[in-house]
Scaffold this motif. Structure first.
Motif, PDB file in Angstrom:
ATOM      1  N   LEU A 164       0.836  -1.208   0.000  1.00  0.00           N
ATOM      2  CA  LEU A 164       0.000   0.000   0.000  1.00  0.00           C
ATOM      3  C   LEU A 164       0.870   1.258   0.000  1.00  0.00           C
ATOM      4  N   TRP A 177      -2.654   1.871  -4.650  1.00  0.00           N
ATOM      5  CA  TRP A 177      -4.056   1.769  -4.204  1.00  0.00           C
ATOM      6  C   TRP A 177      -4.751   0.565  -4.858  1.00  0.00           C
ATOM      7  N   TRP A 181      -7.688  -2.614  -0.894  1.00  0.00           N
ATOM      8  CA  TRP A 181      -7.739  -1.315  -0.192  1.00  0.00           C
ATOM      9  C   TRP A 181      -8.920  -0.514  -0.737  1.00  0.00           C
ATOM     10  N   GLY A 198      -9.401   2.673  -1.090  1.00  0.00           N
ATOM     11  CA  GLY A 198      -8.999   3.776  -1.985  1.00  0.00           C
ATOM     12  C   GLY A 198      -9.785   5.048  -1.757  1.00  0.00           C
ATOM     13  N   ASN A 214      -7.747   7.035   1.168  1.00  0.00           N
ATOM     14  CA  ASN A 214      -6.297   7.229   0.943  1.00  0.00           C
ATOM     15  C   ASN A 214      -5.729   8.266   1.909  1.00  0.00           C
TER      16      ASN A 214
END
Ligand code: OXD
Ligand code: MN
Length: 607
Positions: free
Chosen positions: A423, A498, A509, A511, A515
């Motif tokens: 990540l 991402w 993830w 996103g 983020n």
């Protein structure tokens, strides 16, 4: 020579007047129009394009002063195979650019541009990249026979009288010539999107010149953008000691009120615009937008890296943009927006794949044909775009227009990788960060040519945009790092991904707004507030330091996001050697050292 409205030429710069006369003598337009950038002129361009069918007005009640353009079906993206760097020496273009001999190319272009503007108006657009007064702001003049290009340049650059004043005061200016390559015979009816099946996007780095023929697509025709602000500006930046990069730029403020600026490079259509307009899911954070595509950076007198966005608008990818994925973009394009190759709804508004969960029952697709959810093809082209001013962006930081720019605290590289890359990882130091940038890889998107999904190395997300030898670009980054190290304020460099997927294809993830959790960790690292887990590719977050409050993860997804497999990283480092090899002798030794160090660290873990 007089302007199309009968006024005399608005400049005393004889070099500019002579150049315009030369191009006019070659391309033989019917009229010449010096662009002022006024509101009346914008309306005139709209009227011309409505009349020609280039644009259609959208429902003014739903989307005031907004238009849709449908391009020719062959003119929908950048044409990298037709993009040339015509440096005096082939080796200066390097192995990642198409090179063409400048003399031969000039002769080809002379042939193509001869009478290419017959029956059309030739517009002369003075423009600035960057706010007037910044140390890196530069001027240009684009000549074009496309009103669509003029209107778009009006959104994307500081165009018109103000720019001409800067040129009048003695500034150097870049020459940019564009023609759609579709002369109109007397009395002939025009098509909605004139273009030519022959396309050339050419750059002459030594003379700071651009010639573009045959396409009206933004990335090929708005010459302030990729051609000037990246390809030609990267050469200027190399020669003058600054950086012109394919990056977005944001200002982030933590709940404690700490302000940081982050520049991030991702290949085209990998979410730079979404990141630039991020809506934080952690309370207390704010993200302000400075730019979404290009950043020009320089080392200031205090030895800090500073940056500006040279543009004034967004030329964003529409598909996938929604109230969920990017509400700020949706709020930005509520009016005064030109959409290209999107679909149109029955109430004359826009739609594209990913905008709503439910597909409308009927649309006019980007070809101008009826479309229903049963249709085989997407309603909007995957590279359909919106063009809108940054001034309309609700999260725009006032600094987008600040000639002093902002201090850059962190630099992020990233790409679309289903596997391999975690990540987030922090580079060990600047040199290692440059290695991460040089070897970054991503799966291809629809913004360029090539097979969508194929993994390609895209150094610094600049593969289609560095106007000189890729190895010299890396060396230039290393030398900027040395200057920053002397001042003791070099930004930290990170790599993010991402787009990591599980075996069943699910994203690991969430996103988008989440983020911010990665930004939160990055800012804590900058402040020395958290430790890290050293790995062969740099420092990974300790699990407890990444704020995942309120998120739930499937199985071991979080662990997978925050760890690396030395065997996989070792394989990736071996494959990354191909990109260093491509740069040949000009690949800096330091990057081979970083590759060897990565392999050594992997071997230590595996033994
Ligand atoms: C863009 C691109 O349009 O990178 O920004 O293609
Ligand atoms: Mn871009």
């Amino acid at each position: 020579m007089t302007n199309s409205d009968g006024a005399t030429i608005p400049t005393t710069r004889t070099d500019l007047v002579e150049w315009v006369a030369q191009i006019a003598a070659l391309a033989r337009p019917d009229t010449i129009h010096w662009v002022t950038g006024s509101a009346e002129e914008r309306q005139m361009l709209i009227d011309v394009m409505l009349e020609a069918g280039t644009i259609e007005q959208l429902n003014p009640e739903l989307r005031p002063d907004s238009y849709v353009a449908r391009s020719n079906e062959s003119d929908v993206a950048r044409v990298e195979s037709r993009t040339f760097i015509c440096s005096e020496n082939e080796r200066d273009a390097g192995p990642t650019n198409n090179w063409a001999d400048p003399n031969e190319m000039r002769s080809t272009l002379r042939g193509l541009f001869t009478e290419s503007m017959r029956g059309r108006t030739m517009y002369v657009i003075p423009f600035l990249m960057g706010p007037a007064g910044s140390p890196v702001t530069r001027a240009g003049v684009e000549i074009t026979d496309s009103p669509y290009v003029v209107m778009s340049m009006g959104t994307m650059t500081r165009m018109g009288r103000h720019a001409l004043d800067v040129i009048e005061s003695g500034a150097d200016w870049v020459k940019a010539v564009h023609s759609v390559g579709a002369p109109l015979a007397e009395g002939a009816k025009d098509v909605a999107w004139p273009c030519n099946s022959v396309k050339y996007i050419t750059h002459f780095p030594e003379t700071r010149e651009i010639w573009s023929f045959g396409s009206a697509y933004g990335g090929n025709a708005l010459l302030g953008k990729k051609a000037f602000a990246l390809r030609i500006a990267s050469v200027m930046a190399r020669d003058e000691g600054w950086l012109a990069e394919h990056m977005m730029l944001i200002k982030v403020t933590s709940p404690e009120g700490h302000v940081k600026h982050i520049a991030a490079a991702f290949p085209s259509a990998c979410g730079k615009t979404n990141f630039a307009m991020l809506q934080p899911t952690i309370p207390g954070w704010t993200v302000e937008t400075i730019g979404d595509d290009i950043v020009w950076m320089w080392v200031d007198d205090d030895g800090r890296l500073r940056g500006i966005n040279p543009e004034t608008g967004f030329f964003g990818v529409a598909p996938g943009t929604s109230d969920q994925s990017n509400p700020v973009a949706m709020q930005t394009m509520v009016g005064n927006t030109v959409f290209t190759n999107v679909a149109v709804t029955d109430d004359n508004d826009v739609w594209w794949e990913g905008m709503t969960k439910e597909k409308p029952a009927h649309l006019i697709d980007w070809h101008g044909k009826d479309w229903t959810p049963e249709s085989e093809n997407p309603a909007a082209h995957p590279n359909s775009r919106f063009t809108v001013s940054i001034a309309q962006c609700p999260t725009a930081s006032p600094d987008w227009n600040n000639p002093d720019g902002v201090t850059i605290d962190a630099i992020i590289f990233g790409g679309r990788r289903r596997t391999t890359m975690p990540l987030v990882v922090e580079s060990r130091n600047w040199q290692h960060g440059v290695y991460l940038g040089a070897t970054m890889a991503s799966e291809r998107t629809a913004a360029g040519e090539g097979t969508v999904g194929e993994l390609t190395r895209d150094p610094f997300a600049m593969a289609p945009f560095t106007g000189y030898h890729v190895g010299d670009h890396w060396a230039h980054w290393l030398s900027i790092g040395e200057r920053l190290a002397a001042g003791g304020h070099a930004p930290h460099i990170f790599h993010v991904n991402w787009f990591r997927r599980g075996d069943d294809g699910r994203f690991l993830w969430p996103g988008f707004g989440d983020n911010i959790r990665v930004v939160d960790w990055i800012v804590k690292r900058l402040g020395g507030e958290v430790g890290a887990n050293p790995s062969p590719i740099g420092n990974l977050p300790l699990r407890d330091d990444l704020n995942v409050d309120g998120l739930s993860f499937h199985g071991d997804d979080l662990t997978e996001l925050l760890t690396v497999d030395p065997a996989v990283i070792s394989g990736d480092a071996l494959s990354a050697q191909s990109v260093l090899e491509v740069a040949g002798k000009r690949a800096p030794r330091a990057l081979w050292d970083e590759n060897a160090e990565t392999l050594r660290l992997c071997a230590t873990r595996l033994s």
